[in-house]
Design a protein around this motif. Sequence first.
Motif, PDB file in Angstrom:
ATOM      1  N   GLU A   1       0.815  -1.214   0.000  1.00 18.03           N
ATOM      2  CA  GLU A   1       0.000   0.000   0.000  1.00 18.03           C
ATOM      3  C   GLU A   1       0.851   1.269   0.000  1.00 18.03           C
ATOM      4  O   GLU A   1       0.516   2.267  -0.649  1.00 18.03           O
ATOM      5  CB  GLU A   1      -0.916   0.013   1.228  1.00 18.03           C
ATOM      6  N   PHE A   2       1.976   1.225   0.713  1.00 18.13           N
ATOM      7  CA  PHE A   2       2.775   2.434   0.892  1.00 18.13           C
ATOM      8  C   PHE A   2       3.995   2.496  -0.015  1.00 18.13           C
ATOM      9  O   PHE A   2       4.766   3.445   0.053  1.00 18.13           O
ATOM     10  CB  PHE A   2       3.228   2.550   2.358  1.00 18.13           C
TER      11      PHE A   2
ATOM     12  N   LYS B   1       5.549   5.764  -1.729  1.00 18.22           N
ATOM     13  CA  LYS B   1       4.934   6.941  -1.110  1.00 18.22           C
ATOM     14  C   LYS B   1       5.828   7.515  -0.008  1.00 18.22           C
ATOM     15  O   LYS B   1       6.758   6.869   0.455  1.00 18.22           O
ATOM     16  CB  LYS B   1       3.557   6.577  -0.574  1.00 18.22           C
TER      17      LYS B   1
ATOM     18  N   THR C   1       6.600   9.122   3.762  1.00 16.91           N
ATOM     19  CA  THR C   1       6.227   9.224   5.163  1.00 16.91           C
ATOM     20  C   THR C   1       7.169  10.225   5.830  1.00 16.91           C
ATOM     21  O   THR C   1       8.384  10.042   5.810  1.00 16.91           O
ATOM     22  CB  THR C   1       6.335   7.867   5.883  1.00 16.91           C
TER      23      THR C   1
ATOM     24  N   ILE D   1       9.569   2.563   0.471  1.00 11.62           N
ATOM     25  CA  ILE D   1       8.859   3.682   1.098  1.00 11.62           C
ATOM     26  C   ILE D   1       9.876   4.802   1.310  1.00 11.62           C
ATOM     27  O   ILE D   1      11.025   4.545   1.655  1.00 11.62           O
ATOM     28  CB  ILE D   1       8.228   3.245   2.434  1.00 11.62           C
TER      29      ILE D   1
ATOM     30  N   GLU E   1      12.426  15.909  -3.033  1.00 10.83           N
ATOM     31  CA  GLU E   1      12.028  14.970  -4.083  1.00 10.83           C
ATOM     32  C   GLU E   1      13.247  14.457  -4.847  1.00 10.83           C
ATOM     33  O   GLU E   1      13.317  13.274  -5.210  1.00 10.83           O
ATOM     34  CB  GLU E   1      11.029  15.653  -5.026  1.00 10.83           C
TER      35      GLU E   1
ATOM     36  N   GLN F   1       2.621  15.980  -0.084  1.00 11.82           N
ATOM     37  CA  GLN F   1       1.440  15.120  -0.193  1.00 11.82           C
ATOM     38  C   GLN F   1       1.771  13.724   0.352  1.00 11.82           C
ATOM     39  O   GLN F   1       1.542  12.690  -0.288  1.00 11.82           O
ATOM     40  CB  GLN F   1       0.926  15.056  -1.632  1.00 11.82           C
ATOM     41  N   ALA F   2       2.313  13.724   1.553  1.00 17.12           N
ATOM     42  CA  ALA F   2       2.759  12.482   2.185  1.00 17.12           C
ATOM     43  C   ALA F   2       1.591  11.564   2.501  1.00 17.12           C
ATOM     44  O   ALA F   2       0.477  12.019   2.788  1.00 17.12           O
ATOM     45  CB  ALA F   2       3.525  12.799   3.467  1.00 17.12           C
ATOM     46  N   GLU F   3       1.864  10.280   2.454  1.00 10.68           N
ATOM     47  CA  GLU F   3       0.871   9.294   2.874  1.00 10.68           C
ATOM     48  C   GLU F   3       0.651   9.392   4.377  1.00 10.68           C
ATOM     49  O   GLU F   3      -0.486   9.291   4.858  1.00 10.68           O
ATOM     50  CB  GLU F   3       1.363   7.888   2.518  1.00 10.68           C
TER      51      GLU F   3
ATOM     52  N   LYS G   1      -2.720  11.736   4.336  1.00 12.40           N
ATOM     53  CA  LYS G   1      -3.763  10.735   4.548  1.00 12.40           C
ATOM     54  C   LYS G   1      -3.998  10.418   6.030  1.00 12.40           C
ATOM     55  O   LYS G   1      -5.129  10.326   6.488  1.00 12.40           O
ATOM     56  CB  LYS G   1      -3.399   9.435   3.810  1.00 12.40           C
TER      57      LYS G   1
END
Length: 293
Positions: free
Chosen positions: A20-21, A24, A26, A56, A167, A206-208, A264
């Motif tokens: 899921e992650f 992305k 964190t 991740i 990034e 736009q971190a998870e 999120k």
Amino acid sequence: MDKVIEKAQVLLEALPYIKEFFGKVTVIKYGGHAMVEERLKKSFALDVILMKYIGINPVVVHGGGPQINKVMEAMDIHPTFVDGMRVTDKPTMDVVEMVLGGKVNKEIVSLIQLHGGKAVGLTGKDGGLIKAKKLVVTKKREEHLPPEIIDLGAVGEVDKVDPSVIEALDSGGFIPVIAPVGVGEKGETYNINADLVAGNLSGALQAEKLVLMTDIDGIRDGSGELIPTLHREEVAVLIERGIITDGMIPKVTCALAALAAGVKKVHIIDGRIEHAVLLEIFTKGGIGTEIVG
């Protein structure tokens, strides 16, 4: 053989979360005892290294209040606080920048690299990462008098975040480690609360997830039971009822701002537990409180 199978089951429990992650971001606010005790420092380093190797992208924002106080004491500079905020005059700002951007930041970078990861240390001044402005603090007085303006010196708040340098580091396989120091319009340096930096940065990326490491095990209800999941609309109720108080209020305020910016989930966890980050993210029950939209 049973113990070996049990280890496999632990790995399989983490598999859905890894899927899921994957890919992305964190953002982790690193502070408290986890920055002081050797076993916890090693545990944290291994957690973020593992996250990076399985796809991740962890971004670390660290504090360093106790370390700043220690250096100030050695230099015979006496700290002053107003409502828990450090008054930052020119000599204090010099110490803050030296300790956060130098000593503490590079210790964390070295620790991650010692255990097999790749890390790069930054302050908010690097690559135009954090544009800051002076934090204006007011205090209510008697009704017929205007609010008192409290000058905290070079204490700032986040104005803008340009995450392009983060990034670039993420895509290059590096773990960014960020000291909470920003730069003003005229090049002036500002000391910023690390929770605020982590919250603003998580929104810009736009971190998870945003993970806030503390020295308590999360948010508890009126009967003292840990709340595993808290919805954002419930936070104001708990503050009004006096259940969320004192130093937890700025943390949940930071959490709500991050959620409003598109993050999120926000997790408040106890950094005194070994491998706290992995336990919160990769197990069904977690160990702290998650705040969701």
